[in-house]
Design a protein around this motif. Sequence first.
Motif, PDB file in Angstrom:
ATOM      1  N   GLY A  72       0.822  -1.215   0.000  1.00  0.00           N
ATOM      2  CA  GLY A  72       0.000   0.000   0.000  1.00  0.00           C
ATOM      3  C   GLY A  72       0.851   1.258   0.000  1.00  0.00           C
ATOM      4  N   GLU A  73       0.468   2.211   0.822  1.00  0.00           N
ATOM      5  CA  GLU A  73       1.145   3.500   0.902  1.00  0.00           C
ATOM      6  C   GLU A  73       2.235   3.458   1.971  1.00  0.00           C
ATOM      7  OE1 GLU A  73      -1.662   6.924   0.703  1.00  0.00           O
ATOM      8  OE2 GLU A  73      -3.184   5.377   0.526  1.00  0.00           O
ATOM      9  N   GLY A  74       3.174   2.526   1.786  1.00  0.00           N
ATOM     10  CA  GLY A  74       4.260   2.404   2.744  1.00  0.00           C
ATOM     11  C   GLY A  74       3.821   1.844   4.068  1.00  0.00           C
ATOM     12  N   GLU A  75       2.814   0.956   4.049  1.00  0.00           N
ATOM     13  CA  GLU A  75       2.232   0.451   5.288  1.00  0.00           C
ATOM     14  C   GLU A  75       2.880  -0.871   5.698  1.00  0.00           C
ATOM     15  OE1 GLU A  75      -1.829   0.061   4.280  1.00  0.00           O
ATOM     16  OE2 GLU A  75      -2.127   2.192   3.945  1.00  0.00           O
ATOM     17  N   PRO A  76       2.978  -1.112   6.997  1.00  0.00           N
ATOM     18  CA  PRO A  76       3.483  -2.408   7.462  1.00  0.00           C
ATOM     19  C   PRO A  76       2.398  -3.472   7.330  1.00  0.00           C
ATOM     20  CG  PRO A  76       2.857  -1.072   9.345  1.00  0.00           C
ATOM     21  CD  PRO A  76       2.666  -0.200   8.126  1.00  0.00           C
ATOM     22  N   SER A  77       2.806  -4.723   7.377  1.00  0.00           N
ATOM     23  CA  SER A  77       1.836  -5.817   7.364  1.00  0.00           C
ATOM     24  C   SER A  77       1.005  -5.779   8.639  1.00  0.00           C
ATOM     25  CB  SER A  77       2.571  -7.158   7.254  1.00  0.00           C
ATOM     26  OG  SER A  77       3.506  -7.292   8.316  1.00  0.00           O
ATOM     27  N   ASP A  78      -0.142  -6.448   8.614  1.00  0.00           N
ATOM     28  CA  ASP A  78      -1.045  -6.432   9.771  1.00  0.00           C
ATOM     29  C   ASP A  78      -0.351  -6.930  11.039  1.00  0.00           C
ATOM     30  OD1 ASP A  78      -3.059  -5.476   8.171  1.00  0.00           O
ATOM     31  OD2 ASP A  78      -3.981  -7.427   7.820  1.00  0.00           O
ATOM     32  N   ASN A  79       0.489  -7.972  10.899  1.00  0.00           N
ATOM     33  CA  ASN A  79       1.106  -8.538  12.099  1.00  0.00           C
ATOM     34  C   ASN A  79       2.266  -7.674  12.618  1.00  0.00           C
ATOM     35  OD1 ASN A  79       2.938  -9.329   9.969  1.00  0.00           O
ATOM     36  ND2 ASN A  79       3.800 -10.832  11.380  1.00  0.00           N
ATOM     37  N   LYS A 102      21.707  -6.559  18.279  1.00  0.00           N
ATOM     38  CA  LYS A 102      22.437  -6.665  17.023  1.00  0.00           C
ATOM     39  C   LYS A 102      21.443  -7.199  15.991  1.00  0.00           C
ATOM     40  CE  LYS A 102      25.678  -9.660  17.164  1.00  0.00           C
ATOM     41  NZ  LYS A 102      26.905 -10.283  17.697  1.00  0.00           N
ATOM     42  N   TYR A 103      21.298  -6.493  14.861  1.00  0.00           N
ATOM     43  CA  TYR A 103      20.196  -6.848  13.966  1.00  0.00           C
ATOM     44  C   TYR A 103      20.616  -6.777  12.494  1.00  0.00           C
ATOM     45  CZ  TYR A 103      19.483  -2.055  12.379  1.00  0.00           C
ATOM     46  OH  TYR A 103      19.648  -0.836  11.774  1.00  0.00           O
ATOM     47  N   VAL A 104      19.784  -7.413  11.651  1.00  0.00           N
ATOM     48  CA  VAL A 104      19.885  -7.366  10.194  1.00  0.00           C
ATOM     49  C   VAL A 104      18.474  -7.118   9.666  1.00  0.00           C
ATOM     50  CG1 VAL A 104      20.416  -8.681   8.100  1.00  0.00           C
ATOM     51  CG2 VAL A 104      21.826  -8.973  10.134  1.00  0.00           C
ATOM     52  N   THR A 105      18.359  -6.321   8.592  1.00  0.00           N
ATOM     53  CA  THR A 105      17.040  -6.057   8.007  1.00  0.00           C
ATOM     54  C   THR A 105      17.044  -6.400   6.527  1.00  0.00           C
ATOM     55  OG1 THR A 105      16.687  -4.226   9.542  1.00  0.00           O
ATOM     56  CG2 THR A 105      15.220  -4.354   7.662  1.00  0.00           C
ATOM     57  N   PHE A 106      16.034  -7.168   6.117  1.00  0.00           N
ATOM     58  CA  PHE A 106      15.823  -7.490   4.700  1.00  0.00           C
ATOM     59  C   PHE A 106      14.391  -7.115   4.359  1.00  0.00           C
ATOM     60  CE2 PHE A 106      14.721 -10.683   1.328  1.00  0.00           C
ATOM     61  CZ  PHE A 106      15.558 -10.177   0.339  1.00  0.00           C
ATOM     62  N   GLY A 107      14.222  -6.241   3.369  1.00  0.00           N
ATOM     63  CA  GLY A 107      12.896  -5.747   3.025  1.00  0.00           C
ATOM     64  C   GLY A 107      12.355  -6.345   1.738  1.00  0.00           C
ATOM     65  N   LEU A 108      11.041  -6.559   1.716  1.00  0.00           N
ATOM     66  CA  LEU A 108      10.346  -7.031   0.517  1.00  0.00           C
ATOM     67  C   LEU A 108       9.447  -5.915   0.013  1.00  0.00           C
ATOM     68  CD1 LEU A 108       9.233 -10.589   1.711  1.00  0.00           C
ATOM     69  CD2 LEU A 108      11.372  -9.931   0.626  1.00  0.00           C
ATOM     70  N   GLY A 109       9.591  -5.575  -1.257  1.00  0.00           N
ATOM     71  CA  GLY A 109       8.782  -4.489  -1.806  1.00  0.00           C
ATOM     72  C   GLY A 109       8.749  -4.544  -3.317  1.00  0.00           C
ATOM     73  N   ASN A 110       8.226  -3.472  -3.897  1.00  0.00           N
ATOM     74  CA  ASN A 110       8.063  -3.380  -5.346  1.00  0.00           C
ATOM     75  C   ASN A 110       8.348  -1.944  -5.745  1.00  0.00           C
ATOM     76  OD1 ASN A 110       6.817  -3.002  -7.978  1.00  0.00           O
ATOM     77  ND2 ASN A 110       5.801  -4.966  -7.670  1.00  0.00           N
ATOM     78  N   ASN A 170       7.664  -0.330  -8.238  1.00  0.00           N
ATOM     79  CA  ASN A 170       6.570   0.376  -8.898  1.00  0.00           C
ATOM     80  C   ASN A 170       5.770   1.219  -7.905  1.00  0.00           C
ATOM     81  OD1 ASN A 170       6.981  -0.470 -11.558  1.00  0.00           O
ATOM     82  ND2 ASN A 170       5.915  -2.405 -11.196  1.00  0.00           N
ATOM     83  N   TYR A 171       5.889   0.889  -6.626  1.00  0.00           N
ATOM     84  CA  TYR A 171       5.197   1.645  -5.590  1.00  0.00           C
ATOM     85  C   TYR A 171       6.039   2.850  -5.185  1.00  0.00           C
ATOM     86  CZ  TYR A 171       1.961  -2.262  -4.858  1.00  0.00           C
ATOM     87  OH  TYR A 171       1.013  -3.229  -5.022  1.00  0.00           O
ATOM     88  N   LYS A 172       5.354   3.938  -4.874  1.00  0.00           N
ATOM     89  CA  LYS A 172       6.070   5.145  -4.476  1.00  0.00           C
ATOM     90  C   LYS A 172       6.877   4.917  -3.204  1.00  0.00           C
ATOM     91  CE  LYS A 172       5.513  10.069  -3.559  1.00  0.00           C
ATOM     92  NZ  LYS A 172       4.598  11.225  -3.589  1.00  0.00           N
ATOM     93  N   TYR A 173       6.313   4.170  -2.264  1.00  0.00           N
ATOM     94  CA  TYR A 173       6.978   3.945  -0.981  1.00  0.00           C
ATOM     95  C   TYR A 173       7.661   2.577  -0.987  1.00  0.00           C
ATOM     96  CZ  TYR A 173       4.499   8.067   0.515  1.00  0.00           C
ATOM     97  OH  TYR A 173       4.038   9.358   0.614  1.00  0.00           O
ATOM     98  N   TYR A 174       8.528   2.396  -1.968  1.00  0.00           N
ATOM     99  CA  TYR A 174       9.235   1.133  -2.149  1.00  0.00           C
ATOM    100  C   TYR A 174      10.055   0.795  -0.899  1.00  0.00           C
ATOM    101  CZ  TYR A 174      13.095  -1.826  -3.797  1.00  0.00           C
ATOM    102  OH  TYR A 174      14.033  -2.809  -3.929  1.00  0.00           O
ATOM    103  N   ASN A 175       9.754  -0.327  -0.285  1.00  0.00           N
ATOM    104  CA  ASN A 175      10.462  -0.840   0.893  1.00  0.00           C
ATOM    105  C   ASN A 175      10.551   0.170   2.041  1.00  0.00           C
ATOM    106  OD1 ASN A 175      11.404  -3.572   1.142  1.00  0.00           O
ATOM    107  ND2 ASN A 175      12.502  -3.276  -0.777  1.00  0.00           N
ATOM    108  N   ALA A 176       9.513   0.999   2.162  1.00  0.00           N
ATOM    109  CA  ALA A 176       9.518   2.015   3.215  1.00  0.00           C
ATOM    110  C   ALA A 176       9.517   1.404   4.609  1.00  0.00           C
ATOM    111  CB  ALA A 176       8.302   2.931   3.044  1.00  0.00           C
ATOM    112  N   VAL A 177       8.863   0.259   4.785  1.00  0.00           N
ATOM    113  CA  VAL A 177       8.781  -0.352   6.113  1.00  0.00           C
ATOM    114  C   VAL A 177      10.158  -0.826   6.566  1.00  0.00           C
ATOM    115  CG1 VAL A 177       7.858  -2.312   7.411  1.00  0.00           C
ATOM    116  CG2 VAL A 177       6.361  -0.995   5.908  1.00  0.00           C
TER     117      VAL A 177
END
Length: 708
Positions: free
Chosen positions: A151-158, A178-186, A188-195
Amino acid sequence: MAIHTQDYWATAGVNDLTQLYQHVAFDDLAATAVLATLAMLYLFRGTLWDRQDPHVFKMYERPQEKMGARATSQGSTRDIAEKLQQADADIVVLWGSQSGTAEKFANRLSREIRQRFGKSAIAADVSDYEPASLGHLPNSSLAIFIVSTYGEGEPSDNMNDCWSWLESTSGAPLAQLKYVTFGLGNSNYKYYNAVADRVAARLDSLGAHAFMPIARADDAKGETEEHYLDWKSSLFSTLKDQLKYQEHDPVYEPFVEVLEDSSLSDLDVLHGQPFGKANDRRTLRTKSPTHALPVTMAKELFQNTADRNCIHMELDLSEQPGVKYKTGDHVGIFPSNPVGEVERLLQCLGCQQRRQLPISIAQLRTEDKLNIPTPTTLDALLGYYLEICAPVSRETIASLVQFAPTSADKDALSSLNTDKAAYAELQHTRYITLGSLMQHVAPEEGAWSGLPLSFILETLPAMQPRYYSISSSSVVQPRRVALTAVVADKALPGTQERVFGLCTNFLLALKSSISGACHPFGLRYPLEGPQGALSSTKVFAHIRKSTFRLPTLPSHPIVMVAAGTGIAPFRGFLQERARLSRMGREVGRMILVFGCRNEQDFIYQDELLELQQALGSSLTVVTAFSRPVNGSKTYVQDRIAEHSKELCDLLTNSDANFYICGSAAMARDVSKTLETQLQSQQNWDGEQVRGFMEKQRRTKRWHQDVWG
């Protein structure tokens, strides 16, 4: 002779009155005492008397409900550090998933870490743990976040609870993390991988330390799987270099045990009915329970097109009074797998004769999460519970090598796994499912009988519902839900092979069966459903709440932009406003900009004409044909530019609500065009335009319902 009350009391003696009063008072006291005694007996039932045998539940308990997905974990905790300690694990892979992809990757990653490095790792739904407990993890642990954006840069429900905590917390409570982040997005969306970007930024601000740079997968060209594999390779190299993990060749270790159990009866077994957290409080906030809903209408919307289909279908809610929807919500449809693909897998496995035998599935590790029901049958698993039509990744091919029937088959699979070009070439000539891959390598019946069923359960994702914007108004038809779907199928270039969308072709088969026809490409589906649950033309479905809503005031102006089936929610919007107008309510200015190929694809054209007549000058419909029979091609963003003066005036001076529904690429182009026109019409600079757009989103005046 009737005696009036006044006359009776005038003639009655004093003694009579006294006796009457005493008699009535005694009766009242006796009745009160009886009622009080009964109330006390009821309140103390089960405590002072009628105590139930504490072990009576054993008479009704089914032992198989202690297994697999139905099991209730003992001593479950909401503290992620405590959970890691219980599992003797060093790594937790936390997933935030809307469609199941992030969850699938998290499960695969945690299993491969165990298999490659001998280190215990767990995959965890981020909503199952208190976000603050991340601060309890020791520095020797590693938290890996795999999170999706939609959607508009929204997180998943969970992710909602964790998201709120990250946004509202201050200080440095995560100084040890200590952390690592891997994002899934597209993209084509304006807020690509914003979460993913926002999660990493907030973790850093709260004192956490990034173990490696953030990585992103882009599904714009269907490359999510390859991007995941590249990131995983970098992660494993970092684990070896920085944490000195010792890598060895992975050996398959099942995390579930599959047992045939002929002692189970049909009543014990799930044969394909949807299951899940139907009564989970968090789930019920966003989704209704799933029911078999009757199909009351199914018709073709495209005109004079033999090779393309667009379905309008309506579902009846009358039998489920507890299920309600609001205009703008989504309906989730649970499809079944095509019969041919089920038969292909059964033939490869040599399991045709055992397809109906009851099987129980037991988790071998309590920290692993099983998303399929137990007990069930192999037929139900392949027909309803697993995505057997999902494409196969190179990672799956690598895991399959050790089970290849012959050494030649092993060489063939190894080549596909290591040679990207060979894998890409196979993809261009055929759609690779697990069944088609196995058949391609070793086509003999039963050639793959040595493949453990546990491998199939762990490799194939669980079946997910497909969501469609509801194309009806809850005010106009509150007990009937309409959906609009273009049937997805495409031919692979230079071949006779076709790729069929799972759910839309399931709906097409259902529509065809109503008219007594066959699916145009010969696909067959078990339309009767498990044990006839869908007979009389029904589908398993539920309602999912949406924020895609009309303004509260009918007089508020709205601008709607749609392409193709993106018109679905706007059909409901316009139906609702037309009804209010007929009731004498004032309705605001409405502009609908609708794009499609040509007039043959102009779905709901007659309805829109009727709505224009009903709403008069309040509604303007602007069309854009990208493949017109005559004339030059135009797109919705071109029409936005042509009508920019009124559109910009509505947005800036009338606070109009702006809605986009359709493909993400279209929404991106429309947004860019509108920003350019606002800058020109209002004499704004880039910063002012961006500020205005952000304000529109904050105040809920900008809405998008888009897909990749």
